[in-house]
Write a protein that holds these residues in place. Structure first.
Motif, PDB file in Angstrom:
ATOM      1  N   ILE A   7      25.778 146.861  36.333  1.00  0.00           N
ATOM      2  CA  ILE A   7      25.672 145.897  37.424  1.00  0.00           C
ATOM      3  C   ILE A   7      26.759 146.195  38.444  1.00  0.00           C
ATOM      4  N   ALA A   8      26.325 146.778  39.575  1.00  0.00           N
ATOM      5  CA  ALA A   8      27.249 146.972  40.697  1.00  0.00           C
ATOM      6  C   ALA A   8      27.247 145.642  41.453  1.00  0.00           C
ATOM      7  N   ASP A   9      28.310 144.901  41.301  1.00  0.00           N
ATOM      8  CA  ASP A   9      28.362 143.516  41.786  1.00  0.00           C
ATOM      9  C   ASP A   9      28.098 143.457  43.291  1.00  0.00           C
ATOM     10  N   GLY A  10      27.186 142.582  43.692  1.00  0.00           N
ATOM     11  CA  GLY A  10      26.910 142.426  45.135  1.00  0.00           C
ATOM     12  C   GLY A  10      26.314 143.658  45.781  1.00  0.00           C
ATOM     13  N   LEU A  11      25.564 144.462  45.015  1.00  0.00           N
ATOM     14  CA  LEU A  11      25.070 145.769  45.486  1.00  0.00           C
ATOM     15  C   LEU A  11      24.177 145.674  46.734  1.00  0.00           C
ATOM     16  N   GLY A  12      23.265 144.717  46.736  1.00  0.00           N
ATOM     17  CA  GLY A  12      22.270 144.659  47.817  1.00  0.00           C
ATOM     18  C   GLY A  12      22.929 144.397  49.172  1.00  0.00           C
ATOM     19  N   ASN A 294      29.948 145.658  34.270  1.00  0.00           N
ATOM     20  CA  ASN A 294      30.075 145.085  35.614  1.00  0.00           C
ATOM     21  C   ASN A 294      31.085 145.903  36.402  1.00  0.00           C
ATOM     22  N   ILE A 295      30.668 146.340  37.605  1.00  0.00           N
ATOM     23  CA  ILE A 295      31.558 147.092  38.491  1.00  0.00           C
ATOM     24  C   ILE A 295      31.702 146.279  39.774  1.00  0.00           C
ATOM     25  N   THR A 337      21.556 147.983  38.779  1.00  0.00           N
ATOM     26  CA  THR A 337      21.209 147.003  39.803  1.00  0.00           C
ATOM     27  C   THR A 337      22.470 146.249  40.219  1.00  0.00           C
ATOM     28  N   GLY A 338      22.296 145.158  40.978  1.00  0.00           N
ATOM     29  CA  GLY A 338      23.415 144.279  41.325  1.00  0.00           C
ATOM     30  C   GLY A 338      23.105 142.876  40.826  1.00  0.00           C
ATOM     31  N   ASP A 339      24.111 142.019  40.813  1.00  0.00           N
ATOM     32  CA  ASP A 339      23.875 140.636  40.372  1.00  0.00           C
ATOM     33  C   ASP A 339      23.424 139.750  41.539  1.00  0.00           C
TER      34      ASP A 339
END
Ligand code: ZN
Ligand code: ZN
Length: 404
Positions: A7-12, A294-295, A337-339
């Motif tokens: 999970i790349a935090d806040g990816l979008g 989580n990244i 994905t992202g969260d």
């Protein structure tokens, strides 16, 4: 097969003028992510449901299969989880502020001049026991802090002592039901004792000498109970682990009974060692069946409004995926994905759905060259967050048939 969820935090994101109208994910040079996405299935995920702006807490709960509307008990407990305090189900947690209150009990500054230093020392002096209740206090950023009560017969059904405005008196805590009586009494006692301790504290003596606002009172609000999350292994039938530098995420995973594989030296920012995290995840997967990584750096760059930094951080993740994961691609289900989205143009979370890919040996191939918010629209997947565990378990051949 075992499952690695990154999970790349806040990816979008949204198109950025700093990137010639591209999103950070679209602009990033990321051959390894693109390779896995091209040879797997891609799509968009609404972390909670369309139009709902997720917090990192509510989305991680949902991704792990927990109904956030049931288990999210408010910002008090989840901010306390984020403070790094080791909480237990049943603890009562509040958001708190260091404040400046005068000798007549009137709030002069709800944020104690946005105090920046010495709050760790002040917070340490406020851990105490009143009757049979243990009280934990932990500083956060600037004037913010978390207050936690642990003991029998406690309840969040009490009023705040934070008047939410200045130049008024600090009110007593009042029980909002019979259940809240003991908690209200303990909180009022805590307030009085903390006033004495803070007034006499070296940090405040120094502030007095320099005529700075003193952090001489604690205002608290938004009490909630730390939820009892059903155990991850009992819920899903597989053992789970996690890697997360941010304590909000690690706190949730810990409450779910997942194993912590977080290596030392990860920072929860853009300077973190992504490769060390992924390596620890691969090692952890020798022991458990599922690891969430989580990244955080992507979210940090998003809140900073820095599209170039976000793009570069995605490239850093890609490099680590190339080093650590490409060699493991046939033995793992790899999901990325992202969260939630944190568009750099907003500097805040948004409800925009987030791109996701899932790659495993023998999976379908969606075949898009560049993995991003727009190409994801044409892929196989269209998910809500609470579909994710089902999809990952079935991809790993770990799910059971529904029906005959
Ligand atoms: Zn987040
Ligand atoms: Zn965020």
């Amino acid at each position: 097969m075992k499952v690695l969820l990154i999970i790349a935090d806040g990816l979008g994101d949204r198109p950025s003028t700093d990137l010639g109208g591209m999103t950070p994910l679209e602009a990033a040079i990321k051959p390894n992510i693109d390779y896995l996405a091209r040879n797997g299935i891609i799509g968009l995920i609404d972390p909670i449901s369309p139009g709902i702006i997720p917090g990192s807490d509510t989305s991680h709960l949902t991704y792990l299969g927990y109904d956030a509307y049931k288990y999210y008990t408010g910002r008090g407990p989840f901010e306390a989880l984020g403070s790094g305090l080791k909480l237990e189900p049943g603890d009562i947690a509040f958001r708190a502020n260091f404040a400046t209150v005068d000798n007549n009990g009137i709030v002069r500054d709800r944020r104690a001049g946005r105090i920046r230093s010495g709050t760790d020392l002040l917070a340490k002096s406020l851990n105490m026991r009143i009757d049979d209740v243990d009280i934990f206090f932990k500083e956060g950023i600037e004037h913010r802090a978390a207050l936690v009560l642990r003991g029998d017969g406690l309840s969040p059904e009490v009023s705040d002592n934070d008047p939410h405005e200045e130049n008024v008196e600090v009110p007593n805590v009042i029980p909002l039901s019979k259940k809240g009586e003991k908690t209200a009494r303990i909180l009022n006692e805590f307030y009085n004792r903390s006033r004495e301790i803070l007034n006499a504290h070296e940090v405040n003596k120094e502030k007095r000498e320099r005529s700075l606002p003193e952090a001489n009172a604690i205002l608290f609000r938004g009490g909630g109970i730390v939820p009892e999350l059903p155990n991850f292994e009992l819920k899903h039938g597989i053992k789970g682990g996690f890697i997360a530098a941010v304590s909000l995420v690690s706190g949730i995973c810990r409450l779910a009974g997942m194993k912590n594989f977080t290596p030392p030296g990860v920072t929860g920012s853009t300077d973190t060692n992504v490769a060390a995290k992924l390596k620890a995840a691969v090692n952890g997967l020798k022991e458990v069946d599922f690891v969430l990584v989580n990244i955080k750096g992507t979210d940090i760059a998003g809140h900073d409004g820095n599209a170039i930094k976000k793009k570069e951080f995605i490239e850093k993740i890609d490099k680590a995926i190339g080093e650590i994961l490409i060699g493991e691609k046939d033995s793992l289900v790899i999901a990325f994905t992202g969260d939630h989205s944190t568009p750099t143009s907003l500097k805040e979370h948004s409800s925009d759905p987030v791109p996701i890919f899932v790659h495993y040996k023998g999976s379908r191939r969606d075949g898009f060259e560049n993995f991003n918010e727009m190409s994801a629209r044409g892929g196989t997947l269209r998910l809500r967050g609470n579909d994710l565990m089902n999809l990952l378990l079935s991809s790993a051949n770990l799910a059971e048939k529904f029906g005959a």
